[in-house]
Design a protein around this motif. Structure first.
Motif, PDB file in Angstrom:
ATOM      1  N   ASP A  41     -40.299 103.207 -16.727  1.00 39.04           N
ATOM      2  CA  ASP A  41     -39.246 104.056 -17.288  1.00 39.04           C
ATOM      3  C   ASP A  41     -37.845 103.509 -17.056  1.00 39.04           C
ATOM      4  N   VAL A  42     -37.731 102.292 -16.519  1.00 42.93           N
ATOM      5  CA  VAL A  42     -36.440 101.600 -16.438  1.00 42.93           C
ATOM      6  C   VAL A  42     -36.652 100.228 -17.082  1.00 42.93           C
ATOM      7  N   ASP A  43     -35.563  99.602 -17.548  1.00 46.94           N
ATOM      8  CA  ASP A  43     -35.768  98.361 -18.294  1.00 46.94           C
ATOM      9  C   ASP A  43     -35.649  97.135 -17.400  1.00 46.94           C
ATOM     10  N   GLY A  44     -36.248  97.209 -16.207  1.00 51.72           N
ATOM     11  CA  GLY A  44     -36.265  96.028 -15.355  1.00 51.72           C
ATOM     12  C   GLY A  44     -35.958  96.379 -13.914  1.00 51.72           C
ATOM     13  N   LEU A  71     -40.635  95.681 -17.946  1.00 54.65           N
ATOM     14  CA  LEU A  71     -40.017  96.072 -19.219  1.00 54.65           C
ATOM     15  C   LEU A  71     -40.012  97.581 -19.365  1.00 54.65           C
ATOM     16  N   SER A  72     -39.158  98.062 -20.262  1.00 51.36           N
ATOM     17  CA  SER A  72     -39.114  99.500 -20.511  1.00 51.36           C
ATOM     18  C   SER A  72     -40.115  99.887 -21.589  1.00 51.36           C
ATOM     19  N   SER A  73     -40.788 101.015 -21.376  1.00 48.91           N
ATOM     20  CA  SER A  73     -41.673 101.554 -22.408  1.00 48.91           C
ATOM     21  C   SER A  73     -40.861 102.157 -23.536  1.00 48.91           C
ATOM     22  N   PHE A  74     -39.606 102.470 -23.250  1.00 49.65           N
ATOM     23  CA  PHE A  74     -38.825 103.259 -24.199  1.00 49.65           C
ATOM     24  C   PHE A  74     -37.734 102.462 -24.899  1.00 49.65           C
ATOM     25  N   ASP A  75     -37.294 101.357 -24.295  1.00 53.15           N
ATOM     26  CA  ASP A  75     -36.211 100.564 -24.870  1.00 53.15           C
ATOM     27  C   ASP A  75     -36.766  99.186 -25.216  1.00 53.15           C
ATOM     28  N   GLU A  76     -37.093  98.988 -26.472  1.00 50.42           N
ATOM     29  CA  GLU A  76     -37.753  97.742 -26.870  1.00 50.42           C
ATOM     30  C   GLU A  76     -36.776  96.572 -26.943  1.00 50.42           C
ATOM     31  N   GLU A  77     -35.476  96.858 -26.920  1.00 50.59           N
ATOM     32  CA  GLU A  77     -34.482  95.793 -27.090  1.00 50.59           C
ATOM     33  C   GLU A  77     -34.262  95.006 -25.809  1.00 50.59           C
ATOM     34  N   SER A  78     -34.370  95.688 -24.656  1.00 45.75           N
ATOM     35  CA  SER A  78     -33.991  95.029 -23.409  1.00 45.75           C
ATOM     36  C   SER A  78     -34.983  93.934 -23.017  1.00 45.75           C
ATOM     37  N   PRO A  79     -34.455  92.769 -22.594  1.00 42.66           N
ATOM     38  CA  PRO A  79     -35.357  91.694 -22.166  1.00 42.66           C
ATOM     39  C   PRO A  79     -36.001  91.946 -20.802  1.00 42.66           C
ATOM     40  N   GLY A  80     -35.561  92.974 -20.066  1.00 45.17           N
ATOM     41  CA  GLY A  80     -36.199  93.318 -18.795  1.00 45.17           C
ATOM     42  C   GLY A  80     -35.948  92.291 -17.704  1.00 45.17           C
ATOM     43  N   THR A  81     -36.884  92.237 -16.762  1.00 45.31           N
ATOM     44  CA  THR A  81     -36.773  91.306 -15.628  1.00 45.31           C
ATOM     45  C   THR A  81     -38.019  90.433 -15.579  1.00 45.31           C
TER      46      THR A  81
END
Ligand code: ADP
Ligand code: ASP
Ligand code: MG
Length: 422
Positions: A185-188, A240-250
Protein backbone atom coordinates in the motif's frame (compact mmCIF):
# COMPACT_ATOMS: atom_id res chain seq x y z
CA UNK A 1 -7.62 -22.94 -24.17
CA UNK A 2 -5.35 -25.30 -22.22
CA UNK A 3 -3.91 -26.65 -25.49
CA UNK A 4 -3.15 -23.25 -26.81
CA UNK A 5 -1.27 -22.39 -23.63
CA UNK A 6 0.70 -25.57 -23.72
CA UNK A 7 1.91 -24.71 -27.18
CA UNK A 8 2.93 -21.18 -26.29
CA UNK A 9 6.24 -19.73 -27.33
CA UNK A 10 8.98 -20.04 -24.71
CA UNK A 11 7.98 -17.78 -21.83
CA UNK A 12 10.04 -14.69 -21.12
CA UNK A 13 10.73 -15.90 -17.63
CA UNK A 14 9.09 -16.45 -14.28
CA UNK A 15 8.10 -13.56 -12.08
CA UNK A 16 6.78 -13.98 -8.56
CA UNK A 17 4.30 -11.31 -7.48
CA UNK A 18 3.14 -10.91 -3.90
CA UNK A 19 0.03 -8.99 -2.90
CA UNK A 20 -0.24 -7.90 0.74
CA UNK A 21 -3.34 -7.73 2.92
CA UNK A 22 -4.39 -4.21 1.96
CA UNK A 23 -4.08 -5.11 -1.75
CA UNK A 24 -6.66 -7.91 -1.40
CA UNK A 25 -8.76 -6.31 1.35
CA UNK A 26 -12.15 -6.50 -0.43
CA UNK A 27 -13.79 -8.23 -3.40
CA UNK A 28 -13.16 -5.06 -5.43
CA UNK A 29 -9.47 -5.13 -4.53
CA UNK A 30 -9.23 -8.79 -5.50
CA UNK A 31 -10.81 -8.06 -8.87
CA UNK A 32 -8.37 -5.19 -9.42
CA UNK A 33 -5.44 -7.50 -8.60
CA UNK A 34 -6.79 -10.04 -11.08
CA UNK A 35 -6.71 -7.28 -13.71
CA UNK A 36 -3.07 -6.51 -12.92
CA UNK A 37 -2.17 -10.19 -13.15
CA UNK A 38 -3.93 -10.50 -16.49
CA UNK A 39 -1.96 -7.55 -17.87
CA UNK A 40 1.37 -8.94 -16.63
CA UNK A 41 0.54 -12.25 -18.24
CA UNK A 42 -0.23 -10.61 -21.55
CA UNK A 43 3.34 -9.31 -21.48
CA UNK A 44 4.41 -12.95 -21.78
CA UNK A 45 5.49 -13.70 -18.22
CA UNK A 46 4.95 -16.94 -16.33
CA UNK A 47 3.43 -15.81 -13.07
CA UNK A 48 3.45 -17.22 -9.59
CA UNK A 49 1.36 -15.07 -7.28
CA UNK A 50 1.55 -15.10 -3.49
CA UNK A 51 -1.34 -13.57 -1.58
CA UNK A 52 -1.78 -12.52 2.04
CA UNK A 53 -4.99 -12.73 4.05
CA UNK A 54 -7.60 -10.07 3.24
CA UNK A 55 -7.10 -6.78 5.09
CA UNK A 56 -6.89 -7.28 8.84
CA UNK A 57 -8.10 -10.90 8.73
CA UNK A 58 -5.07 -12.26 10.61
CA UNK A 59 -5.63 -9.79 13.48
CA UNK A 60 -9.32 -10.66 13.56
CA UNK A 61 -8.63 -14.39 13.71
CA UNK A 62 -6.11 -13.88 16.50
CA UNK A 63 -8.68 -11.90 18.48
CA UNK A 64 -11.24 -14.65 17.98
CA UNK A 65 -8.78 -17.23 19.29
CA UNK A 66 -8.32 -15.08 22.39
CA UNK A 67 -12.08 -14.88 22.86
CA UNK A 68 -12.64 -18.63 22.90
CA UNK A 69 -9.59 -19.56 24.95
CA UNK A 70 -7.36 -17.91 27.53
CA UNK A 71 -4.38 -19.88 26.27
CA UNK A 72 -4.97 -21.10 22.70
CA UNK A 73 -2.65 -23.85 21.54
CA UNK A 74 0.01 -22.65 19.07
CA UNK A 75 -0.83 -25.51 16.71
CA UNK A 76 -4.48 -24.53 16.60
CA UNK A 77 -3.62 -20.85 16.15
CA UNK A 78 -1.60 -21.76 13.05
CA UNK A 79 -4.38 -24.00 11.81
CA UNK A 80 -6.72 -21.00 12.17
CA UNK A 81 -4.45 -18.26 10.77
CA UNK A 82 -3.56 -20.31 7.69
CA UNK A 83 -7.21 -20.10 6.61
CA UNK A 84 -6.86 -16.34 6.05
CA UNK A 85 -4.42 -16.78 3.18
CA UNK A 86 -6.33 -19.80 1.88
CA UNK A 87 -9.44 -17.64 1.41
CA UNK A 88 -7.54 -15.00 -0.56
CA UNK A 89 -5.91 -17.39 -3.00
CA UNK A 90 -9.16 -19.21 -3.80
CA UNK A 91 -10.99 -15.90 -4.35
CA UNK A 92 -8.19 -14.56 -6.53
CA UNK A 93 -8.26 -17.71 -8.66
CA UNK A 94 -12.02 -17.28 -9.13
CA UNK A 95 -11.60 -13.62 -10.14
CA UNK A 96 -8.99 -14.69 -12.71
CA UNK A 97 -11.25 -17.42 -14.08
CA UNK A 98 -13.87 -14.74 -14.58
CA UNK A 99 -11.45 -12.95 -16.86
CA UNK A 100 -10.72 -16.14 -18.75
CA UNK A 101 -7.27 -16.51 -17.19
CA UNK A 102 -6.39 -20.12 -16.34
CA UNK A 103 -5.36 -19.98 -12.69
CA UNK A 104 -5.11 -22.42 -9.84
CA UNK A 105 -4.77 -21.72 -6.13
CA UNK A 106 -2.62 -23.78 -3.79
CA UNK A 107 -2.20 -23.76 -0.04
CA UNK A 108 1.41 -23.63 1.19
CA UNK A 109 1.50 -27.42 1.77
CA UNK A 110 -0.03 -28.07 -1.68
CA UNK A 111 2.61 -25.83 -3.23
CA UNK A 112 5.41 -27.90 -1.68
CA UNK A 113 6.37 -25.38 1.02
CA UNK A 114 7.96 -27.25 3.94
CA UNK A 115 8.52 -25.55 7.26
CA UNK A 116 10.19 -26.28 10.56
CA UNK A 117 10.63 -24.62 13.95
CA UNK A 118 7.99 -23.28 16.32
CA UNK A 119 4.33 -22.85 15.46
CA UNK A 120 3.74 -19.18 14.81
CA UNK A 121 7.31 -18.55 13.69
CA UNK A 122 8.09 -21.41 11.34
CA UNK A 123 10.97 -21.16 8.88
CA UNK A 124 10.94 -22.56 5.37
CA UNK A 125 13.11 -25.66 5.30
CA UNK A 126 12.53 -26.79 1.75
CA UNK A 127 10.43 -26.08 -1.31
CA UNK A 128 9.37 -28.86 -3.66
CA UNK A 129 8.35 -26.85 -6.69
CA UNK A 130 7.37 -29.78 -8.94
CA UNK A 131 3.64 -29.12 -8.87
CA UNK A 132 4.07 -25.37 -9.44
CA UNK A 133 6.34 -26.06 -12.41
CA UNK A 134 3.89 -28.50 -13.91
CA UNK A 135 1.05 -26.01 -13.58
CA UNK A 136 3.16 -23.23 -15.10
CA UNK A 137 4.01 -25.61 -17.93
CA UNK A 138 0.28 -25.96 -18.57
CA UNK A 139 0.09 -22.19 -18.96
CA UNK A 140 -1.60 -21.49 -15.65
CA UNK A 141 -1.10 -18.68 -13.20
CA UNK A 142 -0.26 -20.36 -9.90
CA UNK A 143 -1.52 -18.62 -6.79
CA UNK A 144 0.10 -19.69 -3.53
CA UNK A 145 -1.08 -18.93 -0.01
CA UNK A 146 1.60 -16.88 1.74
CA UNK A 147 2.87 -17.23 5.29
CA UNK A 148 2.51 -21.03 5.58
CA UNK A 149 4.20 -24.36 5.08
CA UNK A 150 3.86 -27.95 6.22
CA UNK A 151 6.01 -29.34 9.03
CA UNK A 152 7.35 -32.87 9.49
CA UNK A 153 4.11 -33.90 11.24
CA UNK A 154 2.09 -32.87 8.20
CA UNK A 155 0.66 -29.88 10.08
CA UNK A 156 0.38 -26.38 8.69
CA UNK A 157 2.71 -23.82 10.27
CA UNK A 158 2.78 -20.07 9.84
CA UNK A 159 5.97 -18.12 9.27
CA UNK A 160 5.59 -15.15 11.64
CA UNK A 161 3.69 -11.90 11.08
CA UNK A 162 4.41 -10.40 7.68
CA UNK A 163 5.75 -13.76 6.49
CA UNK A 164 4.08 -13.76 3.05
CA UNK A 165 7.01 -11.69 1.76
CA UNK A 166 9.27 -14.56 2.75
CA UNK A 167 7.06 -17.10 0.96
CA UNK A 168 7.34 -14.97 -2.19
CA UNK A 169 11.11 -14.51 -2.17
CA UNK A 170 11.68 -18.16 -1.25
CA UNK A 171 9.52 -19.24 -4.20
CA UNK A 172 11.37 -16.85 -6.50
CA UNK A 173 14.66 -18.42 -5.37
CA UNK A 174 13.40 -21.99 -5.74
CA UNK A 175 11.97 -21.34 -9.21
CA UNK A 176 14.93 -19.29 -10.45
CA UNK A 177 12.54 -16.39 -11.11
CA UNK A 178 13.76 -13.22 -12.77
CA UNK A 179 12.54 -11.11 -9.88
CA UNK A 180 10.12 -10.93 -7.01
CA UNK A 181 7.61 -8.09 -7.00
CA UNK A 182 6.12 -7.11 -3.64
CA UNK A 183 2.89 -5.15 -4.13
CA UNK A 184 1.79 -3.18 -1.10
CA UNK A 185 0.00 0.00 0.00
CA UNK A 186 3.02 2.31 -0.35
CA UNK A 187 5.01 2.80 -3.54
CA UNK A 188 8.34 1.60 -2.21
CA UNK A 189 10.72 1.77 0.71
CA UNK A 190 10.98 5.24 2.21
CA UNK A 191 13.58 7.02 4.34
CA UNK A 192 11.10 6.57 7.24
CA UNK A 193 7.57 5.22 7.58
CA UNK A 194 5.69 7.67 5.32
CA UNK A 195 2.66 7.40 7.62
CA UNK A 196 4.71 9.05 10.37
CA UNK A 197 6.99 11.32 8.37
CA UNK A 198 5.07 13.01 5.56
CA UNK A 199 8.32 14.36 4.09
CA UNK A 200 9.93 10.92 3.85
CA UNK A 201 11.43 10.10 0.46
CA UNK A 202 11.18 6.98 -1.64
CA UNK A 203 14.51 5.21 -1.99
CA UNK A 204 14.83 4.13 -5.66
CA UNK A 205 17.54 1.48 -5.10
CA UNK A 206 18.71 0.00 -1.81
CA UNK A 207 21.21 -2.73 -0.98
CA UNK A 208 20.20 -6.01 0.61
CA UNK A 209 22.39 -5.11 3.60
CA UNK A 210 20.68 -1.81 4.31
CA UNK A 211 17.20 -3.16 3.63
CA UNK A 212 17.82 -6.16 5.83
CA UNK A 213 18.92 -3.93 8.70
CA UNK A 214 15.91 -1.63 8.19
CA UNK A 215 13.57 -4.61 8.13
CA UNK A 216 15.04 -6.23 11.26
CA UNK A 217 14.85 -2.89 13.04
CA UNK A 218 11.12 -2.59 12.32
CA UNK A 219 10.46 -1.16 8.81
CA UNK A 220 7.57 -3.50 8.25
CA UNK A 221 7.29 -2.81 4.52
CA UNK A 222 9.46 -5.94 4.08
CA UNK A 223 9.72 -9.07 6.23
CA UNK A 224 13.39 -9.29 7.30
CA UNK A 225 13.79 -12.95 6.39
CA UNK A 226 12.56 -12.20 2.87
CA UNK A 227 15.39 -9.72 2.39
CA UNK A 228 17.95 -12.17 3.72
CA UNK A 229 16.75 -14.86 1.33
CA UNK A 230 16.92 -12.35 -1.50
CA UNK A 231 20.54 -11.60 -0.66
CA UNK A 232 21.43 -15.25 -0.25
CA UNK A 233 19.97 -16.37 -3.56
CA UNK A 234 20.45 -13.15 -5.51
CA UNK A 235 16.73 -12.54 -6.04
CA UNK A 236 16.09 -8.94 -7.01
CA UNK A 237 13.10 -7.62 -5.05
CA UNK A 238 10.92 -4.80 -6.40
CA UNK A 239 8.68 -3.08 -3.86
CA UNK A 240 5.74 -1.54 -5.72
CA UNK A 241 2.35 -0.02 -5.06
CA UNK A 242 -0.80 -2.00 -5.81
CA UNK A 243 -2.61 1.26 -6.34
CA UNK A 244 -0.15 3.57 -8.13
CA UNK A 245 1.01 1.96 -11.36
CA UNK A 246 3.16 4.94 -12.35
CA UNK A 247 5.70 4.82 -9.54
CA UNK A 248 8.90 2.86 -10.22
CA UNK A 249 9.00 1.78 -6.54
CA UNK A 250 12.15 0.52 -4.85
CA UNK A 251 14.60 -2.09 -6.11
CA UNK A 252 16.35 -4.14 -3.43
CA UNK A 253 19.49 -5.57 -4.91
CA UNK A 254 23.23 -5.99 -4.51
CA UNK A 255 26.42 -5.41 -6.39
CA UNK A 256 27.01 -2.74 -8.95
CA UNK A 257 23.44 -1.48 -9.04
CA UNK A 258 23.88 0.07 -5.63
CA UNK A 259 26.16 3.00 -6.17
CA UNK A 260 28.63 4.59 -3.81
CA UNK A 261 27.82 2.12 -1.10
CA UNK A 262 30.81 2.89 1.07
CA UNK A 263 31.46 6.47 0.18
CA UNK A 264 27.96 7.74 0.60
CA UNK A 265 27.88 10.19 3.45
CA UNK A 266 24.28 9.80 4.46
CA UNK A 267 22.24 7.18 6.22
CA UNK A 268 19.53 5.25 4.41
CA UNK A 269 16.69 5.74 6.82
CA UNK A 270 15.14 6.07 10.25
CA UNK A 271 13.31 3.00 11.47
CA UNK A 272 11.13 2.41 14.48
CA UNK A 273 9.61 -0.56 16.24
CA UNK A 274 7.00 -0.31 18.98
CA UNK A 275 6.96 -4.00 19.80
CA UNK A 276 9.51 -3.73 22.58
CA UNK A 277 9.61 -4.73 26.25
CA UNK A 278 12.56 -4.58 28.62
CA UNK A 279 13.54 -7.00 31.35
CA UNK A 280 16.15 -6.13 33.95
CA UNK A 281 17.90 -8.48 36.38
CA UNK A 282 18.97 -6.29 39.27
CA UNK A 283 21.88 -6.99 41.58
CA UNK A 284 22.85 -10.42 40.28
CA UNK A 285 26.15 -12.10 41.15
CA UNK A 286 28.25 -11.88 38.04
CA UNK A 287 31.35 -13.62 36.75
CA UNK A 288 32.41 -15.80 33.84
CA UNK A 289 29.36 -17.66 32.53
CA UNK A 290 26.72 -15.38 34.03
CA UNK A 291 25.39 -14.16 30.70
CA UNK A 292 25.08 -17.70 29.49
CA UNK A 293 23.07 -18.59 32.61
CA UNK A 294 20.71 -15.72 31.82
CA UNK A 295 20.31 -16.20 28.08
CA UNK A 296 20.47 -19.98 27.59
CA UNK A 297 17.03 -20.57 29.20
CA UNK A 298 15.59 -17.88 26.91
CA UNK A 299 17.18 -19.42 23.82
CA UNK A 300 15.83 -22.82 24.84
CA UNK A 301 12.34 -21.34 24.84
CA UNK A 302 12.91 -19.89 21.37
CA UNK A 303 12.81 -16.29 22.66
CA UNK A 304 14.83 -13.76 20.65
CA UNK A 305 16.67 -11.18 22.68
CA UNK A 306 17.77 -7.89 21.19
CA UNK A 307 19.53 -4.98 22.92
CA UNK A 308 21.60 -6.27 25.87
CA UNK A 309 23.25 -4.06 28.47
CA UNK A 310 25.26 -5.15 31.51
CA UNK A 311 25.88 -2.27 33.87
CA UNK A 312 26.75 -1.15 37.35
CA UNK A 313 29.28 -3.93 37.78
CA UNK A 314 30.71 -3.53 41.30
CA UNK A 315 32.18 -6.14 43.62
CA UNK A 316 30.92 -9.04 41.54
CA UNK A 317 27.33 -7.76 41.35
CA UNK A 318 25.71 -6.25 38.24
CA UNK A 319 22.46 -5.31 36.53
CA UNK A 320 21.66 -7.01 33.22
CA UNK A 321 18.95 -5.58 30.96
CA UNK A 322 17.67 -6.80 27.61
CA UNK A 323 14.73 -6.31 25.27
CA UNK A 324 12.27 -8.84 23.86
CA UNK A 325 9.10 -8.54 21.81
CA UNK A 326 5.88 -8.00 23.79
CA UNK A 327 4.59 -11.43 22.86
CA UNK A 328 7.57 -12.99 24.64
CA UNK A 329 7.52 -10.63 27.63
CA UNK A 330 5.67 -12.76 30.20
CA UNK A 331 7.61 -15.93 29.45
CA UNK A 332 10.96 -14.13 29.30
CA UNK A 333 10.26 -12.36 32.57
CA UNK A 334 9.42 -15.53 34.40
CA UNK A 335 12.49 -17.34 33.01
CA UNK A 336 14.74 -14.38 33.87
CA UNK A 337 13.15 -14.16 37.33
CA UNK A 338 14.24 -17.70 38.18
CA UNK A 339 17.82 -16.98 37.12
CA UNK A 340 17.89 -13.63 38.94
CA UNK A 341 16.78 -15.22 42.22
CA UNK A 342 19.31 -18.03 41.85
CA UNK A 343 22.00 -15.36 41.47
CA UNK A 344 20.85 -13.39 44.52
CA UNK A 345 19.04 -10.63 42.63
CA UNK A 346 15.57 -9.65 41.49
CA UNK A 347 13.78 -9.08 38.20
CA UNK A 348 11.87 -6.12 36.88
CA UNK A 349 10.06 -5.54 33.58
CA UNK A 350 8.84 -2.62 31.55
CA UNK A 351 6.48 -2.64 28.58
CA UNK A 352 5.49 0.42 26.56
CA UNK A 353 8.91 0.93 25.01
CA UNK A 354 10.02 1.46 21.44
CA UNK A 355 13.22 1.30 19.47
CA UNK A 356 14.29 3.95 17.05
CA UNK A 357 17.23 3.29 14.74
CA UNK A 358 19.40 5.21 12.31
CA UNK A 359 20.44 2.76 9.57
CA UNK A 360 22.88 2.98 6.68
CA UNK A 361 26.18 1.90 5.23
CA UNK A 362 26.94 5.64 5.18
CA UNK A 363 27.90 5.13 8.83
CA UNK A 364 30.58 2.55 8.09
CA UNK A 365 33.78 3.60 9.80
CA UNK A 366 32.54 7.10 10.42
CA UNK A 367 32.31 8.11 14.04
CA UNK A 368 29.81 10.67 15.16
CA UNK A 369 26.49 9.18 14.11
CA UNK A 370 25.66 7.95 17.59
CA UNK A 371 26.53 11.32 19.12
CA UNK A 372 24.37 13.08 16.53
CA UNK A 373 21.49 10.79 17.34
CA UNK A 374 21.80 11.29 21.11
CA UNK A 375 21.92 15.03 20.72
CA UNK A 376 18.83 15.06 18.44
CA UNK A 377 16.85 12.97 20.94
CA UNK A 378 18.25 15.01 23.85
CA UNK A 379 17.17 18.32 22.38
CA UNK A 380 13.66 16.90 21.96
CA UNK A 381 13.74 15.91 25.65
CA UNK A 382 13.36 12.20 24.82
CA UNK A 383 14.95 9.91 27.43
CA UNK A 384 17.17 7.11 26.12
CA UNK A 385 16.87 3.90 28.13
CA UNK A 386 19.30 1.67 26.25
CA UNK A 387 21.59 1.87 23.23
CA UNK A 388 23.02 -0.63 20.79
CA UNK A 389 25.30 0.02 17.84
CA UNK A 390 26.84 -1.91 14.99
CA UNK A 391 28.70 -0.78 11.90
CA UNK A 392 25.53 0.13 10.02
CA UNK A 393 23.03 1.12 12.70
CA UNK A 394 22.54 2.89 16.01
CA UNK A 395 19.45 1.97 18.02
CA UNK A 396 18.02 3.73 21.07
CA UNK A 397 15.31 2.30 23.31
CA UNK A 398 12.90 5.09 24.28
CA UNK A 399 9.37 5.40 25.74
CA UNK A 400 6.84 4.26 23.12
CA UNK A 401 4.76 7.41 23.41
CA UNK A 402 7.68 9.51 22.17
CA UNK A 403 8.52 7.41 19.13
CA UNK A 404 6.79 9.46 16.46
CA UNK A 405 8.45 12.67 17.62
CA UNK A 406 11.79 10.87 17.70
CA UNK A 407 11.44 9.55 14.15
CA UNK A 408 10.45 12.97 12.77
CA UNK A 409 13.24 14.75 14.59
CA UNK A 410 15.91 12.26 13.46
CA UNK A 411 14.62 12.35 9.88
CA UNK A 412 15.06 16.11 9.91
CA UNK A 413 18.40 16.18 11.72
CA UNK A 414 19.94 13.59 9.43
CA UNK A 415 18.78 15.68 6.47
CA UNK A 416 16.91 12.88 4.81
CA UNK A 417 14.38 15.20 3.26
CA UNK A 418 16.84 17.35 1.38
CA UNK A 419 19.24 14.74 0.17
CA UNK A 420 20.23 14.72 -3.49
CA UNK A 421 22.34 11.63 -3.89
CA UNK A 422 19.85 8.75 -3.79
P1 ADP B 1 1.39 -5.57 3.29
O1 ADP B 1 0.10 -5.85 3.95
O2 ADP B 1 1.26 -5.20 1.84
O3 ADP B 1 2.42 -6.64 3.52
P2 ADP B 1 2.59 -3.96 5.37
O4 ADP B 1 1.59 -3.24 6.21
O5 ADP B 1 3.20 -5.19 5.92
O6 ADP B 1 1.93 -4.23 3.94
O7 ADP B 1 3.78 -2.97 4.97
C1 ADP B 1 3.50 -1.73 4.37
C2 ADP B 1 3.54 -0.63 5.45
O8 ADP B 1 4.87 -0.53 5.94
C3 ADP B 1 3.24 0.75 4.94
O9 ADP B 1 1.86 1.00 4.95
C4 ADP B 1 4.02 1.66 5.89
O10 ADP B 1 3.20 2.28 6.85
C5 ADP B 1 4.96 0.70 6.62
N1 ADP B 1 6.35 1.15 6.63
C6 ADP B 1 7.13 1.20 7.74
N2 ADP B 1 8.34 1.67 7.46
C7 ADP B 1 8.35 1.94 6.12
C8 ADP B 1 9.33 2.47 5.23
N3 ADP B 1 10.56 2.82 5.65
N4 ADP B 1 8.99 2.62 3.93
C9 ADP B 1 7.75 2.28 3.48
N5 ADP B 1 6.78 1.79 4.29
C10 ADP B 1 7.06 1.62 5.60
N1 ASP C 1 -1.42 -12.40 6.99
C1 ASP C 1 -0.15 -12.47 7.69
C2 ASP C 1 -0.02 -11.27 8.63
O1 ASP C 1 -0.91 -10.45 8.69
C3 ASP C 1 1.03 -12.61 6.79
C4 ASP C 1 1.29 -11.44 5.87
O2 ASP C 1 0.40 -10.61 5.65
O3 ASP C 1 2.40 -11.37 5.31
O4 ASP C 1 0.96 -11.15 9.31
MG1 MG D 1 3.77 -7.04 5.08
Amino acid sequence: MERRHRQRERPLGIVVQKYGGSSVATAEHIKAVAGKIQRARKAGLDLVVVASAMGKTTDRLLRLAGEVSSDPSPREIDQLLATGEEQSVALLAMALHDRGVPAVSLTGPQAGMRATGRYGSGVISEIRPGRIRRLLGEGRVVIVAGFQGMNALGDVMTLGRGGSDTTAVALAAALGADRCEIYTDVDGVYTADPRIVPGARRIPVISYAEMSEMAWRGAKVMHPRAVELGALYGVEIHVLSSFDEESPGTIITGGEKVEHLETRETVAGIVHDTDVARITLNGVRTGPGTLSKVFTPLAERGISVDVIVESGIKEGVADIAFTVSRADFAEARSAAGEVARALGGSVEGEEGLAKVSVVGTGMLNRPGYAARMFSALGSEGIPIRMVSTSEIQVTCVIPAERVQEAVRRLHRDFELEEREDV
